[in-house]
Design a protein around this motif. Structure first.
Motif, PDB file in Angstrom:
ATOM      1  N   GLY A  83      40.504  46.387  38.627  1.00 20.55           N
ATOM      2  CA  GLY A  83      39.473  46.293  39.669  1.00 20.55           C
ATOM      3  C   GLY A  83      39.015  47.668  40.079  1.00 20.55           C
ATOM      4  N   THR A  84      38.595  47.804  41.320  1.00 18.58           N
ATOM      5  CA  THR A  84      38.112  49.073  41.846  1.00 18.58           C
ATOM      6  C   THR A  84      38.678  49.318  43.228  1.00 18.58           C
ATOM      7  OG1 THR A  84      36.136  50.393  42.314  1.00 18.58           O
ATOM      8  CG2 THR A  84      36.048  48.070  42.865  1.00 18.58           C
ATOM      9  N   SER A 102      43.027  36.380  40.501  1.00 15.36           N
ATOM     10  CA  SER A 102      42.257  37.518  39.982  1.00 15.36           C
ATOM     11  C   SER A 102      43.181  38.670  39.619  1.00 15.36           C
ATOM     12  CB  SER A 102      41.227  37.962  41.022  1.00 15.36           C
ATOM     13  OG  SER A 102      40.301  36.931  41.295  1.00 15.36           O
ATOM     14  N   VAL A 103      44.182  38.924  40.459  1.00 16.36           N
ATOM     15  CA  VAL A 103      45.128  40.000  40.163  1.00 16.36           C
ATOM     16  C   VAL A 103      45.945  39.668  38.918  1.00 16.36           C
ATOM     17  CG1 VAL A 103      47.080  41.312  41.054  1.00 16.36           C
ATOM     18  CG2 VAL A 103      45.229  40.645  42.595  1.00 16.36           C
ATOM     19  N   GLN A 109      32.844  37.138  49.566  1.00 16.44           N
ATOM     20  CA  GLN A 109      33.047  38.385  50.297  1.00 16.44           C
ATOM     21  C   GLN A 109      34.488  38.872  50.251  1.00 16.44           C
ATOM     22  OE1 GLN A 109      31.586  37.840  54.290  1.00 16.44           O
ATOM     23  NE2 GLN A 109      29.551  37.198  53.641  1.00 16.44           N
ATOM     24  N   GLY A 110      35.452  37.949  50.287  1.00 16.72           N
ATOM     25  CA  GLY A 110      36.827  38.392  50.447  1.00 16.72           C
ATOM     26  C   GLY A 110      37.778  38.052  49.328  1.00 16.72           C
ATOM     27  N   ALA A 111      37.381  37.252  48.337  1.00 17.44           N
ATOM     28  CA  ALA A 111      38.296  36.896  47.264  1.00 17.44           C
ATOM     29  C   ALA A 111      38.616  38.121  46.408  1.00 17.44           C
ATOM     30  CB  ALA A 111      37.696  35.791  46.392  1.00 17.44           C
ATOM     31  N   GLY A 112      39.884  38.424  46.272  1.00 15.26           N
ATOM     32  CA  GLY A 112      40.311  39.577  45.494  1.00 15.26           C
ATOM     33  C   GLY A 112      40.406  40.864  46.271  1.00 15.26           C
ATOM     34  N   VAL A 113      39.948  40.878  47.520  1.00 15.20           N
ATOM     35  CA  VAL A 113      40.024  42.081  48.356  1.00 15.20           C
ATOM     36  C   VAL A 113      41.408  42.144  49.000  1.00 15.20           C
ATOM     37  CG1 VAL A 113      39.049  43.310  50.331  1.00 15.20           C
ATOM     38  CG2 VAL A 113      37.558  42.018  48.790  1.00 15.20           C
ATOM     39  N   ALA A 160      39.015  42.324  39.991  1.00 17.58           N
ATOM     40  CA  ALA A 160      37.902  41.699  39.287  1.00 17.58           C
ATOM     41  C   ALA A 160      38.169  40.206  39.104  1.00 17.58           C
ATOM     42  CB  ALA A 160      37.698  42.366  37.932  1.00 17.58           C
ATOM     43  N   TYR A 161      37.094  39.427  39.072  1.00 17.94           N
ATOM     44  CA  TYR A 161      37.211  37.981  38.930  1.00 17.94           C
ATOM     45  C   TYR A 161      37.162  37.615  37.453  1.00 17.94           C
ATOM     46  CZ  TYR A 161      35.996  33.041  39.011  1.00 17.94           C
ATOM     47  OH  TYR A 161      35.974  31.688  38.792  1.00 17.94           O
TER      48      TYR A 161
END
Length: 470
Positions: free
Chosen positions: A225-226, A254-255, A433-437, A454-455
């Motif tokens: 991801g980023t 996602s992770v 907005q928040g999935a993966g954050v 990343a998804y």
């Protein structure tokens, strides 16, 4: 015989006027006006020198037109300003990264230093309680400098003597709203100095597509991801264990799948084996072809697979004893990554006590002894309480996605993580907005880092499985 204490002399004073208090005034020393002017001039010169030293480019941009206008007239100064603006505009249009690096962010930092932070500094410090009023004087923390990045302002502050980091961590909301930011994070720069991070916008607001599959086979760190600062989020799974905690829909998949995607070339090169435990039978079942016969769904199968991993670990430990202290992946001794999708179902919610004991004992053995011989654990769970997973402290690297309660942040990332700005309980529940954050706390760094995974879609997972099967 008895020593007189200060203030005993006032007992002998008698006032002839009723209801009149005796007033004691300190001696007043009148400072000559010349001394006051000298001190004021010295402070003014020191402030100008400090301003030029910290903001040389911004100071030159302001001082040069003023000097030209003073010597050659206002028209010459106006021509110089027009030429400078034209040159900067051409530079920005031709090569924006170098312009931002050498001029753009410095000019923005100079502007925000004066207009945002210096202008409101005294009011925010006094109202938030970080300033002190002693003996008729106001003592304020010193605003050292402001540095701008592509997404945030990094404000360096010198604390008052006697202040602690917790004094600032308890007032993050005051600081954020006082300076017009959405949030504020605090970190220690060095003794007596802090870095306050005020985001100007959210660079992680847009979902990320799946990361490209690496061309070379490697066990990591893998890009999944980023980070908030724009750098790639590199997750190391070889030589450590990773715990991912998050509520339903927070993006744990996602992770997991981004990690597997980054290890895919190594899987095809027989340098990595992924052993999957999928008690929910939902998340990891999409890629069963990636795992082969090292896939378990029922609690009994999960216990057998974990004990098999323990057996591999112990066999390697017997062979490596006295010969090597770290693991290098080879086709004969590949890196084994044990992925557990919902570890709480196996360690806390399992009704069979014998299976629960076997699974807990195997996980504890892997997380305490598996790092040196090339056996790692990537576990995900929803509830981070200690009675749900009593071995969470055996995971050196931790990831906190969206959580339901503020107390859970410190349960996952360690004490004080939320006070330093890891607001995992404030992440938006909206998937876009928040999935993966989430926030990451690595073993080598106690400061939480905001990231977004990343998804990886179902189509991406099926393509990965087909590639390995082919």
């Amino acid at each position: 015989m008895f020593k007189k204490l200060p203030g005993d002399e006032t007992q002998s004073l008698v006032s002839t006027t009723p209801d009149t208090a005796v007033v004691f005034r300190p001696a007043v020393v009148r400072t000559p006006a010349f001394v006051t002017l000298v001190i004021f001039a010295a402070r003014l010169v020191a402030g100008l020198v400090r301003l030029v030293w910290r903001h040389p480019i911004a100071s030159a941009v302001v001082a040069a037109p003023c000097a030209v206008a003073w010597w050659y007239g206002w028209r010459a100064g106006l021509v110089l300003v027009a030429v400078a603006v034209t040159v900067l505009a051409l530079w920005c249009s031709l090569h924006r990264p170098s312009f931002l690096r050498w001029a753009g962010w410095r000019l923005l930092a100079f502007w925000r230093f004066l207009w945002v932070y210096r202008r409101h500094w005294q009011a925010v410090m006094v109202v938030s309680g970080l300033g002190r009023h002693l003996r008729g004087r106001d003592y304020l923390p010193h605003l050292v400098r402001v540095r701008c990045t592509s997404w945030a302002d990094v404000v360096t502050v010198k604390m008052l003597h006697g202040q602690a980091v917790k004094d600032w961590a308890d007032r993050l909301d005051h600081l954020a709203h006082g300076f017009g930011a959405r949030s504020c994070r605090v970190s220690i720069a060095r003794a007596g100095r802090l870095h306050l991070v005020f985001p100007r916008h959210d660079p992680l607001a847009v979902p990320l597509p799946a990361m490209p599959i690496p061309e070379q086979a490697s066990v990591g760190p893998v890009c999944i991801g980023t980070r908030e600062d724009g750098a790639p989020w590199l997750l190391n799974v070889h030589g450590t264990h990773v715990l991912v905690a998050g509520a339903t829909g927070a993006g744990k998949g996602s992770v997991i799948w981004s990690t597997i995607r980054g290890l895919l070339p190594a899987v095809r090169a027989d340098l990595v084996e992924i052993w999957a435990l999928d008690p929910k039978r939902m998340e990891l079942s999409f890629g069963r072809a990636l795992f082969g016969d090292r896939y378990a769904a029922t609690p009994a199968e999960c216990a057998d697979l974990l004990e098999a991993a323990v057996a591999v670990m112990q066999e390697r430990a017997d062979r490596f004893a006295g010969l090597q202290r770290s693991h290098t992946p080879t086709p004969e001794d590949p890196f084994v990554l044990v992925v557990v999708d919902e570890v709480a179902f196996l360690t806390a919610y399992q009704s069979d006590k014998s299976l629960k004991l076997r699974i807990t004992a195997a996980l504890a053995t892997l997380t305490t002894q598996g790092r040196a011989v090339g056996v790692g654990v990537l576990a995900a769970l929803q509830d981070p309480r200690k009675d749900v997973l009593n071995i969470r402290n055996l995971f050196p690297d931790k990831i906190a996605l969206r959580l339901d309660e503020s107390e859970q942040v410190d349960m996952v990332l360690g004490d004080g993580a939320r006070d330093r700005g890891a607001l995992a309980d404030h992440i938006s529940p909206v998937p876009q907005q928040g999935a993966g954050v989430g926030y990451v706390r690595l073993e080598a760094s106690p400061e939480p880092i905001r990231v977004r995974a990343a998804y990886v879609s179902d189509a991406d997972i099926r393509a990965m499985a087909e590639a390995v099967a082919a």
